[in-house]
Design an enzyme around this catalytic site. Structure first.
Site, mmCIF file in Angstrom:
data_model
loop_
_atom_site.group_PDB
_atom_site.id
_atom_site.type_symbol
_atom_site.label_atom_id
_atom_site.label_comp_id
_atom_site.label_asym_id
_atom_site.label_seq_id
_atom_site.Cartn_x
_atom_site.Cartn_y
_atom_site.Cartn_z
ATOM 1 C CG ASP A 8 -1.917 1.090 1.156
ATOM 2 O OD1 ASP A 8 -2.427 1.558 0.299
ATOM 3 O OD2 ASP A 8 -1.974 1.746 2.365
ATOM 4 C CB SER A 9 0.014 4.752 -0.625
ATOM 5 O OG SER A 9 -1.006 5.013 0.275
ATOM 6 C CB CYS A 71 -3.073 0.437 -2.491
ATOM 7 S SG CYS A 71 -3.091 2.259 -2.979
ATOM 8 C CD GLU A 149 0.467 6.665 5.838
ATOM 9 O OE1 GLU A 149 1.737 6.484 6.052
ATOM 10 O OE2 GLU A 149 -0.041 5.729 5.298
ATOM 11 C CB CYS A 181 -9.298 4.667 0.805
ATOM 12 S SG CYS A 181 -7.545 5.458 1.253
ATOM 13 C CG HIS A 183 -4.687 4.979 4.387
ATOM 14 N ND1 HIS A 183 -4.315 4.519 3.085
ATOM 15 C CD2 HIS A 183 -3.694 5.431 5.178
ATOM 16 C CE1 HIS A 183 -3.136 4.511 3.098
ATOM 17 N NE2 HIS A 183 -2.518 4.886 4.430
HETATM 18 N N1 DGL Z 1 -4.593 3.241 0.935
HETATM 19 C C1 DGL Z 1 -5.006 3.724 -0.517
HETATM 20 C C2 DGL Z 1 -6.278 3.368 -1.050
HETATM 21 O O1 DGL Z 1 -6.776 2.465 -0.978
HETATM 22 C C3 DGL Z 1 -4.104 5.012 -0.806
HETATM 23 C C4 DGL Z 1 -4.537 6.233 -0.138
HETATM 24 C C5 DGL Z 1 -3.445 7.158 -0.724
HETATM 25 O O2 DGL Z 1 -2.398 7.061 -0.753
HETATM 26 O O3 DGL Z 1 -3.779 8.329 -1.241
HETATM 27 O O4 DGL Z 1 -6.694 4.127 -2.059
#
Ligand code: DGL
Length: 268
Positions: A8-9, A71, A149, A181, A183
């Site tokens: 993931d990011s 992600c 984050e 997302c 996150h």
């Molecule tokens: N966790 C991510 C997603 O599912 C990425 C969020 C990001 O880095 O903007 O989209």
């Protein structure tokens, strides 16, 4: 024993890793957080594709038998190129708008995702496959990922920003909200505070891990005496803070696994 890469990011994919550790604790995992470059969701399509591809190639070289692109943003922009480039199973995640449309009682569904996901062809193609008797209220969650984050998922600033993003969804009367997302499952507490207990929250981690299980079983690599595999955390920003976040955010008991955290110097 199968080695699974989860990427993931940043820390968002921990919501998918958590489910993987619950359903498939016997596998070995590499969790790769590209936190030095988060958020992806506000970057260009070309950048996201190139970076996601480079990371998945790296995980393949490290010996992963399958990769979960945990992600939504990277999946939306790059999954096809990653699948074309690599010979191993690649499992993606996408906003659960289909299950949401099926579960909604009043046919009004809110979708919270990154700007890149919402603008992507993949998301819009998915939206077009759904019957138009369901109304979708679509909202980009700008600014939320950096707060998560930095460990502020339950903080005041997050609550205020989230309230702004959720306003159109609440005003529109949605009874179901897609967490588009990885996150965002970590915002559950704040979302419940703002929207109450009755709204249905849709997160696809469970379905993604079931898909991972099916794919890995076909590789016939899941025979082992071990009940609990290892987890290697790799961060392009700070491995200690990634490990700390994992210990805080995961419901899985990491002490059952052999755990290590390393800085991802070579991929910066
Ligand atoms: N966790 C991510 C997603 O599912 C990425 C969020 C990001 O880095 O903007 O989209």
């Amino acid at each position: 024993m199968a080695l699974i890469g989860v990427f993931d990011s940043g820390v968002g994919g921990l919501s998918v890793l958590d489910e993987a550790l619950r359903q498939l604790p016997q596998y070995d995992y590499i969790y790769l957080a590209d936190s030095a470059n988060a958020p992806y969701g506000e970057k260009s399509s070309e950048w996201i594709t190139a970076r996601s591809l480079a990371i998945c190639k790296y995980l393949d070289i490290k010996g992963c038998d399958a990769i979960v692109v945990a992600c939504n943003t990277a999946t939306a922009e790059a999954i096809q190129q990653i699948r074309e480039a690599l010979p191993i199973p690649i499992i993606g995640v996408e906003p659960g708008i289909k299950p949401a449309a099926m579960q909604s009682q009043n046919n009004i569904v809110g979708v919270l995702a990154t700007e890149a996901t919402l603008k992507s062809d993949k998301f819009n193609a998915l939206l077009n496959t759904l019957p138009n008797d369901c109304q979708f209220i679509i909202q980009a969650g700008a600014g939320l990922v950096p707060l998560i984050e930095s460990g502020e998922a339950d903080g005041e600033e997050t609550l205020e920003l989230l309230a702004k993003h959720l306003e159109p969804i609440q005003d529109g009367g949605a009874d179901t909200l897609v967490l588009g997302c990885t996150h965002y499952p970590f915002l559950r507490k704040s979302i419940r505070k703002l929207l109450g207990e009755s709204i249905t929250l849709i997160d696809t981690s469970d379905a993604v891990v079931r898909q991972l299980k099916r794919q890995v079983e076909t590789l016939k690599k899941d025979r082992s005496e071990k009940n609990f595999g290892s987890v290697l955390f790799l961060s392009s920003k700070n491995e200690e803070s990634l490990l700390l976040m994992a210990q805080n955010l995961l419901s899985a008991d990491l002490s059952l696994h052999a755990v290590e955290a390393r800085f991802l110097g070579e991929m910066r």
